[in-house]
Design an enzyme around this catalytic site. Structure first.
Site, PDB file in Angstrom:
ATOM      1  N   ARG A  16       0.744  -1.248   0.121  1.00  0.00           N
ATOM      2  CA  ARG A  16      -0.057   0.061  -0.070  1.00  0.00           C
ATOM      3  C   ARG A  16       0.988   1.192   0.086  1.00  0.00           C
ATOM      4  O   ARG A  16       2.028   1.178   0.524  1.00  0.00           O
ATOM      5  CB  ARG A  16      -0.784  -0.083   1.245  1.00  0.00           C
ATOM      6  N   LYS A  57       3.140  -7.933  11.664  1.00  0.00           N
ATOM      7  CA  LYS A  57       2.291  -7.963  10.236  1.00  0.00           C
ATOM      8  C   LYS A  57       2.540  -9.236   9.399  1.00  0.00           C
ATOM      9  O   LYS A  57       3.741  -9.912   9.267  1.00  0.00           O
ATOM     10  CB  LYS A  57       2.623  -6.864   9.394  1.00  0.00           C
ATOM     11  N   ARG A  80      -1.056   3.832  19.553  1.00  0.00           N
ATOM     12  CA  ARG A  80      -0.366   4.789  20.315  1.00  0.00           C
ATOM     13  C   ARG A  80       0.393   4.325  21.756  1.00  0.00           C
ATOM     14  O   ARG A  80      -0.544   3.670  22.300  1.00  0.00           O
ATOM     15  CB  ARG A  80      -1.390   5.952  20.695  1.00  0.00           C
TER      16      ARG A  80
HETATM   17  C1  BTN Z   1       0.235  -4.010   2.277  1.00  0.00           C
HETATM   18  O1  BTN Z   1       0.921  -2.777   1.795  1.00  0.00           O
HETATM   19  O2  BTN Z   1      -0.074  -4.246   3.138  1.00  0.00           O
HETATM   20  C2  BTN Z   1      -0.408  -4.629   0.877  1.00  0.00           C
HETATM   21  C3  BTN Z   1       0.662  -5.815   0.529  1.00  0.00           C
HETATM   22  C4  BTN Z   1      -0.086  -6.547  -0.570  1.00  0.00           C
HETATM   23  C5  BTN Z   1       0.932  -7.563  -1.267  1.00  0.00           C
HETATM   24  C6  BTN Z   1       0.214  -8.246  -2.432  1.00  0.00           C
HETATM   25  S1  BTN Z   1       1.331  -9.832  -2.889  1.00  0.00           S
HETATM   26  C7  BTN Z   1       0.271 -10.299  -4.147  1.00  0.00           C
HETATM   27  C8  BTN Z   1       0.007  -8.655  -4.534  1.00  0.00           C
HETATM   28  N1  BTN Z   1       0.963  -8.309  -5.629  1.00  0.00           N
HETATM   29  C9  BTN Z   1       1.432  -7.109  -5.054  1.00  0.00           C
HETATM   30  O3  BTN Z   1       2.442  -6.474  -5.757  1.00  0.00           O
HETATM   31  N2  BTN Z   1       0.977  -6.892  -3.976  1.00  0.00           N
HETATM   32  C10 BTN Z   1       0.090  -7.779  -3.546  1.00  0.00           C
END
Ligand code: BTN
Length: 327
Positions: free
Chosen positions: A124, A189, A324
């Protein structure tokens, strides 16, 4: 691109044991020096293979390869018919980017794409998604909604719920979701959701839904992840089958997408609530250079975070949320 010779080498190395350059060369039909060259070029492509002094090479961890047939066999009876096909790739830049390109050249909605390795995995907000070879699940699904993009604001939440429920079905305990769609486990995560969408204001909208889940992350790759992380192998004691995990994800995701299309996010809110990591906790939201602090009060039917500050609750539609630690 991982060439056919490199694929053969990786199949030999997939048991995680040490293989000598000579033995690898014999199986693949090339010299020991050529094996070395191939291993260097895999390295350059981001596939880590460890040299073992005077003995040969090994992968950091054993790998059970993605297998379309195995995924199909584990799909629920009514799910396979809603898919236009499943592709498994050795390598791509990003499964989301690859599937969007395929959409532009005519791929049908319902196409699912998985890869062993992403050379430019996307997270993201423009971040990199560390995507070690064979260790994680990188899954994208192309889907079509008749509505315009505005109606899809809560989609990422619905996808997060599907992912969490699939993980619970796999036997993973303590999965939580951090708004909008981080999958958390044991304080780190575990995975995330990235949605790319294209559509006209009035619809239809085509979306590529990308899900990444850390199944088993080699130590060296883990050091590159810039935040606390967790993996399924840490909790389950061994890496679960990525083929089964992919099927469980599709089994949960597709009915939820159908429901979301018909009724939006509202009927899914009771499923979100018990998974909500930040509910009633003090949080910090980073948004366009601003820092907003408050108490998280769940989400509304558009998927917006309800943040309480000085007794007033306001909705927020995007941003980076963290707990926080000091009040
Ligand atoms: C995040 O930042 O939390 C989202 C991560 C999403 C990763 C997945 S892996 C499959 C798909 N291809 C990508 O390039 N990103 C998503």
């Amino acid at each position: 691109m991982i060439t056919p010779i490199q694929q053969k080498l990786l199949r030999q190395l997939s048991d995680g044991a040490v293989h000598s350059g000579t033995a690898l060369g014999e199986v693949v039909g090339i010299s020991r020096a050529a094996v070395w060259k191939q291993i260097q070029s895999l390295h350059a492509a981001g596939v880590a293979i460890l040299p073992e002094a005077r003995q040969g090479y090994r992968l950091p961890l054993p790998i059970h390869f993605l297998d379309r047939q195995r995924i199909e066999e584990a799909l629920a009876p009514d799910i396979g018919g809603q898919l236009a096909g499943i592709q498994t790739l050795w390598d791509c830049d990003s499964t989301n980017s690859e599937l969007m390109r395929q959409h532009h050249s005519g791929a049908r909605p319902g196409t699912a794409l998985l890869a062993e390795h992403q050379s430019a995995g996307r997270g993201r907000r423009g971040r990199e998604w560390i995507s070690p070879f064979g260790g994680s699940l990188y899954l994208s699904l192309l889907w079509r909604f008749p509505s315009g993009p505005m109606a899809l604001s809560g989609l990422a939440i619905a996808v997060g719920i599907a992912a969490a429920e699939a993980l619970m079905e796999l036997g993973v305990e303590g999965v939580e979701l951090k708004w909008p769609n981080d999958i958390h486990l044991q304080g780190g995560k575990l995975g995330g959701v990235l949605i790319d969408l294209e559509g006209e204001t009035e619809g239809p909208t085509h979306v590529v839904i990308g899900i990444g889940i850390n199944v088993e992350i080699p130590e060296q790759e883990g050091q590159r992840i810039g935040q606390p992380w967790s993996s399924l192998s840490q909790q389950l004691g061994a890496a679960p089958s990525r083929n089964r995990l992919a099927a469980l994800l599709l089994n949960r995701l597709i009915p939820l997408l159908n429901r979301f299309e018909q009724q939006g996010l509202e009927p899914l809110l009771p499923q979100w609530e018990p998974l909500d990591l930040v509910k009633d906790r003090k949080v910090v939201l980073q948004l366009e250079g601003k820092t907003i602090t408050g108490t998280a009060r769940g989400i509304d039917r558009t998927g917006a975070l309800q943040l309480e500050h000085s007794g007033v609750v306001r909705p927020y539609f995007s941003g980076d949320l963290s707990l926080r630690l000091h009040s």
